[in-house]
Scaffold this motif. Structure first.
Motif, mmCIF file in Angstrom:
data_model
loop_
_atom_site.group_PDB
_atom_site.id
_atom_site.type_symbol
_atom_site.label_atom_id
_atom_site.label_comp_id
_atom_site.label_asym_id
_atom_site.label_seq_id
_atom_site.Cartn_x
_atom_site.Cartn_y
_atom_site.Cartn_z
ATOM 1 N N THR A 61 -14.948 12.834 -31.860
ATOM 2 C CA THR A 61 -15.290 12.017 -30.687
ATOM 3 C C THR A 61 -15.942 10.693 -31.063
ATOM 4 O O THR A 61 -15.846 9.714 -30.313
ATOM 5 N N GLN A 65 -14.925 4.827 -28.555
ATOM 6 C CA GLN A 65 -16.070 4.204 -27.899
ATOM 7 C C GLN A 65 -15.628 3.564 -26.592
ATOM 8 O O GLN A 65 -14.687 2.760 -26.571
ATOM 9 N N THR A 70 -19.066 8.400 -21.821
ATOM 10 C CA THR A 70 -19.225 9.230 -23.015
ATOM 11 C C THR A 70 -17.971 10.068 -23.242
ATOM 12 O O THR A 70 -17.476 10.716 -22.315
ATOM 13 N N THR A 87 -13.992 12.990 -20.781
ATOM 14 C CA THR A 87 -15.108 12.041 -20.763
ATOM 15 C C THR A 87 -16.070 12.340 -19.623
ATOM 16 O O THR A 87 -15.788 13.172 -18.756
ATOM 17 N N SER A 88 -17.176 11.642 -19.635
ATOM 18 C CA SER A 88 -18.027 11.626 -18.448
ATOM 19 C C SER A 88 -17.289 10.834 -17.361
ATOM 20 O O SER A 88 -16.319 10.130 -17.650
#
Length: 490
Positions: A61, A65, A70, A87-88
């Motif tokens: 992970t 980016q 996240t 992801t978030s």
């Protein structure tokens, strides 16, 4: 310019001859290139690459980016050129950029994507409408419930290919409920206490038509049967598995077990307790109806009265590494509550060389027993006999085994023997003291020497008496004999 050079025939090349040439590098092997990123939902991205990727770097992970978001997990697909990113949550209708670094080729992990390679994408309303999994419930040994956050389309939700479970658990069927938000998966058997992952992909929203992909979730199968131990016994809870220890104080292991008892709950005992004669040696509390198996030394001449009076000898056994021994399995049915187990060497026991072990299984999974045998165990748990009775064997005719039950209103001396139609002795099934209650024994079609018998009609005879003494001589008092027939098929 070339001067003073001769050709292959010895002729001198003209002075100041001019020749043209070009200089270039040998073509380099291509680096991985990100060809696109697609937002599948608020929390799911799909990144596509130009070449197959190295799994370790593609699923790290830290190599992804996204500002304000996240990356929680990365999963490389089977073709190795797509990565599913979880992801978030993203904001809708906003442009994002994801930076890729240190992701290598599958054949040359040292050839990596250019550092901080950017790729732009947007999360739209249609993407946000893709279904998501709210939770997974291991509802049973062979049932998994998948709950979605919105109604899903039936065809894709009931396609077995939409689900993959780790550790070789096969998805055998999928059924969507009437509310369109829960799918019940029928699977092969889970192992109790083991962690699994479920991958859900290709399921469409019923209204939006948006497709989810690559959602990976973890769950653990925990049997609904809960067990608590009490009493003076040294014991621990475990699970049945070939190669696993069955004593808390020895290194002996299970070498074989009936297939349907693999992964059943097991109470490991201490072999040092094999001499216990207590009538209340161990207390077990179960949260629901349970089939209890006591695995007792097969070489013993007789078993304790507490075992023979309440449990049925199943004809099955547990193979163990203790001097090549085996433990015969005796079964009984109990409702939720407390169960008392006596000592290994309690009254009636004779010749046991090792301590018993206890297995527990929910009745729905007790497939080592036929439906008739299970019903018989249930009846035994509630009946209180008033007369001496020898019941018809079940099933009859039978193959490969049958259950023979008898009832005693009081503690008696008992002998149960099988004869052939000519009256010749075949097998002694029981010869010892039996307590009041319902008893059941299994005959598996072999004689006393464990040699299979021929098909045909056989007679089983129950002899019941009380030992009495007169002038120092023991004799049989109140002697009762009951005989029935049964048919063995092959």
């Amino acid at each position: 310019m070339v001067n003073g050079v001769r050709d292959g025939a010895g002729n001198t090349i003209a002075a100041n001859s001019s020749y043209a040439f070009s200089f270039g590098q040998i073509a380099a092997e291509p680096l991985p290139v990100v060809t696109g990123v697609t937002a599948l939902s608020e929390t799911q991205l799909q990144a596509t690459f130009s070449v197959p990727l190295d799994k370790a770097s593609a699923e790290r992970t830290a190599n992804y980016q996204i500002q304000g978001v996240t990356v929680l997990s990365a999963k490389l697909d089977a073709a190795k050129n797509k990565v599913w990113l979880t992801t978030s949550p993203h904001a809708l209708n906003r442009i994002y950029v994801v930076l890729f670094s240190n992701i290598g080729r599958s054949d040359r992990p040292d050839l990596i994507v250019e550092a901080n390679s950017p790729c732009f994408y947007m999360v739209s309303k249609s993407a946000a409408a893709a279904p998501g999994v709210l939770r997974i419930v291991a509802a049973g040994e062979m049932l998994v419930e998948v709950w979605f956050n919105q109604p899903v389309e039936r065809y894709s939700a009931e396609a077995r290919r939409s689900y993959h479970i780790s550790d070789d658990v096969a998805v055998l069927g999928a059924e969507l409920d009437a509310g369109l938000n829960k799918v019940t998966l029928t699977t092969s058997r889970h192992r109790a206490g083991q962690a699994y992952t479920l991958t859900v992909s290709g399921v469409s929203g019923a209204e939006s038509g948006a497709v989810m992909s690559g959602t990976v979730l973890a769950y653990t199968f925990v049997p609904s049967l809960q067990v608590a131990l009490a009493g003076s016994a040294e014991a621990n809870l475990s699970f049945v598995a070939v190669g696993s220890p069955y004593y808390v104080d020895r290194n002996y292991v299970i070498t074989s077990a009936p297939e349907d008892l693999i992964h059943a709950r097991m109470i490991m005992t201490a072999n040092s307790d094999k001499g216990s004669s207590s009538t209340g040696f161990m207390q077990v509390t179960v949260s629901q109806a349970t089939v209890v198996y006591v695995a007792y030394d097969a070489s013993a001449q007789s078993v304790p009265a507490w075992l023979s009076s309440r449990y049925t000898k199943t004809g099955l056994s547990l193979g163990v590494s203790e001097s090549g021994e085996k433990l015969n399995l005796w079964a009984a049915y109990f409702t939720a509550g407390n169960i008392t187990l006596g000592g290994n060497n309690a009254a009636g026991a004779r010749g046991a060389k090792c301590m018993y072990v206890v297995l527990l299984q929910e009745p729905a999974f007790a497939r080592t027993l036929s439906s008739g045998e299970l019903e018989g165990l249930k009846e035994m748990s509630t009946q209180r006999p008033t007369t001496i009775t020898l019941l018809p064997n079940y099933p009859n005719p039978f193959n490969p085994r049958t259950s023979i039950r008898f009832e005693l209103p009081y503690d008696k001396e008992v002998r149960l023997v099988v004869y052939d139609i000519l009256g010749r002795h075949v097998r002694t099934l029981y010869e010892s003291t039996a307590s009041a209650g319902v008893h059941a024994l299994i005959w598996d079609g072999v004689n006393d020497d464990q040699i299979p018998v021929a098909a045909g009609v056989y007679i089983y005879r129950l002899e019941v008496w009380e030992n009495a003494q007169r002038n120092g001589v023991t004799y049989r008092n109140n002697y009762v004999t009951i005989t029935r027939k049964m048919t063995y098929l092959k």
